[in-house]
Design a protein around this motif. Sequence first.
Motif, PDB file in Angstrom:
ATOM      1  N   MET A   1       0.779  -1.441  -0.114  1.00 18.67           N
ATOM      2  CA  MET A   1       0.047  -0.120  -0.007  1.00 18.67           C
ATOM      3  C   MET A   1       0.865   1.273  -0.324  1.00 18.67           C
ATOM      4  SD  MET A   1      -3.089   1.071   2.689  1.00 18.67           S
ATOM      5  CE  MET A   1      -3.986  -0.147   2.398  1.00 18.67           C
ATOM      6  N   SER A   2       0.528   2.181  -0.813  1.00 20.36           N
ATOM      7  CA  SER A   2       1.388   3.285  -0.959  1.00 20.36           C
ATOM      8  C   SER A   2       1.377   4.279   0.253  1.00 20.36           C
ATOM      9  CB  SER A   2       0.934   4.415  -2.156  1.00 20.36           C
ATOM     10  OG  SER A   2      -0.318   4.772  -1.909  1.00 20.36           O
ATOM     11  N   LYS A   3       2.220   5.209   0.371  1.00 17.23           N
ATOM     12  CA  LYS A   3       2.187   6.124   1.465  1.00 17.23           C
ATOM     13  C   LYS A   3       0.888   7.072   1.670  1.00 17.23           C
ATOM     14  CE  LYS A   3       7.205   6.666   1.790  1.00 17.23           C
ATOM     15  NZ  LYS A   3       8.470   7.481   1.558  1.00 17.23           N
ATOM     16  N   GLU A   4       0.418   7.226   0.370  1.00 19.21           N
ATOM     17  CA  GLU A   4      -0.701   8.118   0.339  1.00 19.21           C
ATOM     18  C   GLU A   4      -2.000   7.600   0.669  1.00 19.21           C
ATOM     19  OE1 GLU A   4       1.595   7.692  -1.977  1.00 19.21           O
ATOM     20  OE2 GLU A   4       2.034   9.288  -3.181  1.00 19.21           O
ATOM     21  N   ARG A   5      -2.040   6.285   0.501  1.00 10.66           N
ATOM     22  CA  ARG A   5      -3.177   5.473   0.867  1.00 10.66           C
ATOM     23  C   ARG A   5      -3.269   5.230   2.268  1.00 10.66           C
ATOM     24  NH1 ARG A   5      -4.474   1.045  -3.894  1.00 10.66           N
ATOM     25  NH2 ARG A   5      -5.074   2.506  -5.570  1.00 10.66           N
ATOM     26  N   ILE A   6      -2.008   5.031   2.880  1.00 10.18           N
ATOM     27  CA  ILE A   6      -2.082   4.724   4.357  1.00 10.18           C
ATOM     28  C   ILE A   6      -2.144   5.964   5.121  1.00 10.18           C
ATOM     29  CG2 ILE A   6      -0.325   4.352   6.157  1.00 10.18           C
ATOM     30  CD1 ILE A   6       1.140   2.494   4.317  1.00 10.18           C
ATOM     31  N   LEU A   7      -1.852   7.219   4.549  1.00 14.24           N
ATOM     32  CA  LEU A   7      -2.350   8.328   5.343  1.00 14.24           C
ATOM     33  C   LEU A   7      -3.419   8.820   5.104  1.00 14.24           C
ATOM     34  CD1 LEU A   7       1.076  10.679   4.149  1.00 14.24           C
ATOM     35  CD2 LEU A   7       0.429   9.982   6.667  1.00 14.24           C
ATOM     36  N   ALA A   8      -4.269   8.526   4.013  1.00 17.04           N
ATOM     37  CA  ALA A   8      -5.540   8.813   3.812  1.00 17.04           C
ATOM     38  C   ALA A   8      -6.272   7.884   4.780  1.00 17.04           C
ATOM     39  CB  ALA A   8      -5.915   8.323   2.264  1.00 17.04           C
ATOM     40  N   LEU A   9      -6.063   6.592   4.886  1.00 17.50           N
ATOM     41  CA  LEU A   9      -6.891   5.763   5.950  1.00 17.50           C
ATOM     42  C   LEU A   9      -6.665   6.316   7.156  1.00 17.50           C
ATOM     43  CD1 LEU A   9      -8.413   3.233   6.375  1.00 17.50           C
ATOM     44  CD2 LEU A   9      -6.207   1.957   6.470  1.00 17.50           C
ATOM     45  N   LEU A  10      -5.497   6.617   7.581  1.00 15.03           N
ATOM     46  CA  LEU A  10      -5.339   7.146   8.899  1.00 15.03           C
ATOM     47  C   LEU A  10      -6.060   8.503   9.134  1.00 15.03           C
ATOM     48  CD1 LEU A  10      -1.569   6.359   9.501  1.00 15.03           C
ATOM     49  CD2 LEU A  10      -3.608   5.068  10.478  1.00 15.03           C
ATOM     50  N   ALA A  11      -5.786   9.340   8.089  1.00 17.94           N
ATOM     51  CA  ALA A  11      -6.597  10.483   8.123  1.00 17.94           C
ATOM     52  C   ALA A  11      -7.989  10.552   8.303  1.00 17.94           C
ATOM     53  CB  ALA A  11      -6.341  11.429   6.967  1.00 17.94           C
ATOM     54  N   GLY A  12      -8.511   9.445   7.660  1.00 14.52           N
ATOM     55  CA  GLY A  12     -10.056   9.246   7.692  1.00 14.52           C
ATOM     56  C   GLY A  12     -10.514   8.654   8.948  1.00 14.52           C
ATOM     57  N   LEU A  13      -9.883   7.618   9.663  1.00 15.92           N
ATOM     58  CA  LEU A  13     -10.210   7.600  10.947  1.00 15.92           C
ATOM     59  C   LEU A  13     -10.143   8.525  11.901  1.00 15.92           C
ATOM     60  CD1 LEU A  13      -8.296   4.006  10.834  1.00 15.92           C
ATOM     61  CD2 LEU A  13     -10.709   4.286  10.720  1.00 15.92           C
ATOM     62  N   GLY A  14      -8.825   9.235  11.914  1.00 14.99           N
ATOM     63  CA  GLY A  14      -8.640  10.438  12.797  1.00 14.99           C
ATOM     64  C   GLY A  14      -9.476  11.293  12.502  1.00 14.99           C
ATOM     65  N   LEU A  15     -10.167  11.737  11.292  1.00 17.35           N
ATOM     66  CA  LEU A  15     -11.347  12.639  11.390  1.00 17.35           C
ATOM     67  C   LEU A  15     -12.582  12.149  11.940  1.00 17.35           C
ATOM     68  CD1 LEU A  15     -10.111  14.094   7.859  1.00 17.35           C
ATOM     69  CD2 LEU A  15     -10.093  15.383   9.754  1.00 17.35           C
ATOM     70  N   CYS A  16     -12.747  11.003  11.554  1.00 14.38           N
ATOM     71  CA  CYS A  16     -13.996  10.386  12.342  1.00 14.38           C
ATOM     72  C   CYS A  16     -13.957  10.608  13.841  1.00 14.38           C
ATOM     73  CB  CYS A  16     -14.193   8.801  11.905  1.00 14.38           C
ATOM     74  SG  CYS A  16     -14.797   8.777   9.923  1.00 14.38           S
ATOM     75  N   ALA A  17     -12.801   9.960  14.348  1.00 18.85           N
ATOM     76  CA  ALA A  17     -12.552  10.134  16.020  1.00 18.85           C
ATOM     77  C   ALA A  17     -12.698  11.730  16.378  1.00 18.85           C
ATOM     78  CB  ALA A  17     -11.085   9.758  16.252  1.00 18.85           C
ATOM     79  N   HIS A  18     -12.188  12.509  15.439  1.00 15.09           N
ATOM     80  CA  HIS A  18     -12.116  14.043  15.832  1.00 15.09           C
ATOM     81  C   HIS A  18     -13.470  14.559  16.008  1.00 15.09           C
ATOM     82  CE1 HIS A  18     -11.151  18.478  14.989  1.00 15.09           C
ATOM     83  NE2 HIS A  18     -11.084  18.268  16.286  1.00 15.09           N
ATOM     84  N   GLN A  19     -14.799  14.292  14.800  1.00 16.66           N
ATOM     85  CA  GLN A  19     -15.912  14.593  14.878  1.00 16.66           C
ATOM     86  C   GLN A  19     -16.723  14.225  16.150  1.00 16.66           C
ATOM     87  OE1 GLN A  19     -17.594  16.825  12.703  1.00 16.66           O
ATOM     88  NE2 GLN A  19     -15.517  17.192  12.272  1.00 16.66           N
ATOM     89  N   TYR A  20     -16.311  12.808  16.353  1.00 11.68           N
ATOM     90  CA  TYR A  20     -16.977  12.326  17.490  1.00 11.68           C
ATOM     91  C   TYR A  20     -16.631  12.752  18.878  1.00 11.68           C
ATOM     92  CZ  TYR A  20     -18.160   9.050  21.458  1.00 11.68           C
ATOM     93  OH  TYR A  20     -18.537   8.613  22.561  1.00 11.68           O
ATOM     94  N   MET A  21     -15.357  13.346  19.012  1.00 12.95           N
ATOM     95  CA  MET A  21     -15.061  14.105  20.235  1.00 12.95           C
ATOM     96  C   MET A  21     -15.495  15.504  20.150  1.00 12.95           C
ATOM     97  SD  MET A  21     -10.960  12.670  20.339  1.00 12.95           S
ATOM     98  CE  MET A  21     -10.514  13.469  22.149  1.00 12.95           C
TER      99      MET A  21
END
Length: 221
Positions: free
Chosen positions: A1-21
């Motif tokens: 998996m490319s660095k861009e996809r890894i960062l996109a996946l982590l960013a998606g999870l992080g943004l979801c967590a951020h919205q929940y918080m």
Amino acid sequence: MSKERILALLAGLGLCAHQYMIWFYAPVAQSGPVQKIFYMHLPCSWWALVSFFVVFLSSCGYLLTRRESLDRLAGAAAEIGVLLATLALASGSVWARAEWGHWWLWDPKLTTALIMWYVYAGYLVLRNSPMGRDRRALVCAVLGIVAFLDVPLVFYAAKLWGSAHPDGLARQGGGMAPKMWHTVFTGLVAFGLLWGGMLLTRVRQLGHQARLDALLAWDEE
């Protein structure tokens, strides 16, 4: 998996967590639910400034080495910086209307931030101007360095000249509950992952575009 996809996946999870918080974890401030804008406004502002710092460093590097990859990095960072600065100005304006009763105040921090936006928007216009590639990269590198002079002024404007705006994260944090701080730093990390993913993706796109332009030029010869 490319660095861009890894960062996109982590960013998606992080943004979801951020919205929940933002909506279910951080307590409501005295000013009411409108204060929740702060959790989006701050990461946009900070990562916009980081973007412009990358433009500055890349521009210095280009002038020293003439490496086209540094020119592309500066261009990609400027695009993302202007996008985030636009979101920061827009979210700040909505917040200001609710808190201060005005969409905009011509105080030092907001004025220097608006000047910064105009300067880097002009930088993007210059990058698309009909000049030779090398000449355009050289002019943009010089502007990328000069434009950065406004960035520290934005950061320290409230401290230097006073402002209706808080003079820094420390003062913003006065009276903030620990859960508010957790939400702030989660937002900074999530937006940082998103920023990194967008930057790598855009740099790669610009690299592909440069190679395609070179092939087309070679075919015309």
